[in-house]
Enzyme design. Structure first.
Site, PDB file in Angstrom:
ATOM      1  N   ASP A 138      21.255  32.620  42.107  1.00  0.00           N
ATOM      2  CA  ASP A 138      21.621  32.803  40.705  1.00  0.00           C
ATOM      3  C   ASP A 138      20.537  32.229  39.799  1.00  0.00           C
ATOM      4  OD1 ASP A 138      23.249  33.617  38.620  1.00  0.00           O
ATOM      5  OD2 ASP A 138      24.415  31.773  38.579  1.00  0.00           O
ATOM      6  N   CYS A 142      44.069  41.539  38.849  1.00  0.00           N
ATOM      7  CA  CYS A 142      43.030  40.816  38.116  1.00  0.00           C
ATOM      8  C   CYS A 142      42.933  41.305  36.672  1.00  0.00           C
ATOM      9  CB  CYS A 142      41.683  40.950  38.828  1.00  0.00           C
ATOM     10  SG  CYS A 142      41.089  42.650  39.027  1.00  0.00           S
ATOM     11  N   CYS A 169      35.160  37.061  28.036  1.00  0.00           N
ATOM     12  CA  CYS A 169      35.489  36.303  29.246  1.00  0.00           C
ATOM     13  C   CYS A 169      35.510  34.798  28.954  1.00  0.00           C
ATOM     14  CB  CYS A 169      34.456  36.612  30.329  1.00  0.00           C
ATOM     15  SG  CYS A 169      34.728  35.724  31.878  1.00  0.00           S
ATOM     16  N   CYS A 186      41.513  35.589  37.442  1.00  0.00           N
ATOM     17  CA  CYS A 186      41.411  36.851  38.184  1.00  0.00           C
ATOM     18  C   CYS A 186      41.330  36.593  39.686  1.00  0.00           C
ATOM     19  CB  CYS A 186      40.224  37.684  37.693  1.00  0.00           C
ATOM     20  SG  CYS A 186      38.605  36.900  37.863  1.00  0.00           S
TER      21      CYS A 186
END
Length: 377
Positions: free
Chosen positions: A154, A214, A234, A264
């Site tokens: 990431d 979700c 979000c 979710c």
């Protein structure tokens, strides 16, 4: 480097074995063709759904072109590592222990609880996975000599989810996260880009079926449809990536989620198979799985920096930490704790904070408690 095909196949098996020995749950290999993902990425960026994450737009289609990111790359070794804390049970009740999903739902229903995303309660995964991937690279180097590679967690403009899906680590759920039939979604991913033409693994099929759990549970309706996420709505974006004030219309929807959101994942049926971490790095630290918002709101900047040393939470800084907690403390009013003496006192103590961002969110929170009957006094 040129190796015979038989040697490459043997090396691929060794890499998978070494990966498991290093704490990874699974290692798979894929080629670098992500042309199928470019149109979706472009449409998402053009719609502005990345919000303030300017680096997403800055890198553009580079994210879908690993060979441009690291010249010479022909394969991506995709790895996943489970992060559910070792003391949390993965499914059902084991020896009387509460199911981890039940624990998270109980915390969400407690107006004073500080709900922090499970992944962030231990050590920073970037450092853990990157170090383990480097160890894997060192093992390959010891086996075959010098070769071209780079490891990422990431930490580079790379579409790791489409790569992981193509490699067969799982499929993209309707919430856009990767899902595994044997491990749900409670895992981190990392990539190891190499110039070795290793044999590739086949992808797995999708197994969400008609389930929309979700989408239905998302507190801010950020999941617009299967595989369509508006990051601007979000909770993880609002509490982690957003640097400015949290939009007024979003604040009541955030509830007591003060860093990230697991709703979710908690609702996903596949997470009854979530696996516990094998490394102690992801054990909960500083009681973050049981802390109250009042307790965390009292941390000074020095305490925050000291306690969050080595944690992914530290990256947002003390100012945004207080911003998030102020929103949660304000939302406690509508969750049954309006006028709670400890909450009001905690907010009042921060009323003159040097940061205008903190002061504005504190005033909003105090206003939430100013109406209706008081409790806890």
């Amino acid at each position: 480097m040129s190796l015979p095909e038989s040697n490459l196949a043997e090396l691929a098996l060794s890499i998978k074995r070494w990966g498991v020995e290093l704490g990874f749950a699974e290692i798979r290999i894929t080629d670098i063709d992500l042309s199928h993902a470019e149109a979706g990425l472009r449409a998402w960026l053009d719609a502005g759904m990345h919000g303030e994450m300017d680096y997403m737009a800055a890198h553009g289609m580079l994210r879908a072109r690993p060979a441009e990111l690291v010249p010479g790359t022909v394969r991506v070794i995709s790895a996943r590592m489970n992060y559910l804390p070792r003391e949390a049970e993965s499914g059902g009740e084991v020896d009387g222990a509460e199911d981890w999903r039940g624990r998270e739902l109980r915390r969400l229903a407690d107006p004073g609880a500080a709900v922090i995303s499970v992944y962030a309660r231990g050590r920073d995964y970037h450092k853990v996975l990157r170090a383990r991937l480097q160890q894997l690279a060192d093992k390959v180097k010891a086996e075959i000599g010098e070769f071209g590679y780079r490891v990422f967690t990431d930490s580079a403009p790379l579409m790791e989810l489409p790569l992981a899906e193509k490699a067969g680590l799982g499929w993209r759920g309707k919430h856009t996260l990767l899902l595994s039939r044997t491990a749900g979604s409670m895992f981190f991913m990392g990539e190891f880009l190499v110039d070795l033409p290793l044999p590739v693994d086949p992808p797995t099929g999708a197994h969400c079926g008609q389930c929309s759990a979700c989408i239905d549970v998302c507190p801010t309706q950020a999941i617009l449809g299967p595989g369509r996420l508006d990051a601007r709505r979000c909770v993880s974006y609002l509490t982690i990536e957003l640097k400015s004030a949290i939009p007024l219309d979003m604040r009541p929807l955030i509830g007591n989620r003060v860093y990230g959101c697991d709703d979710c994942q908690t609702a996903c049926p596949w997470n009854k198979f979530a696996q516990r971490a094998v490394l102690p790095d992801f054990d909960e630290r500083h009681g973050l799985g049981d802390a109250s918002m009042v307790e965390l709101f009292a941390w000074s900047e020095e305490e925050f920096n000291r306690k969050m040393e080595g944690s992914p939470i530290r990256r947002i800084g003390h100012e945004r930490w207080l911003r998030n907690l102020a929103v949660g403390l304000g939302n406690a009013a509508a969750a049954g704790a309006r006028g709670d003496a400890a909450i009001v006192a905690a907010l009042t103590a921060r009323r003159e904070h040097p940061s205008a961002l903190v002061r504005e969110h504190v005033e909003w929170a105090l206003a939430c408690h100013a109406e209706g009957p008081a409790t806890g006094v």
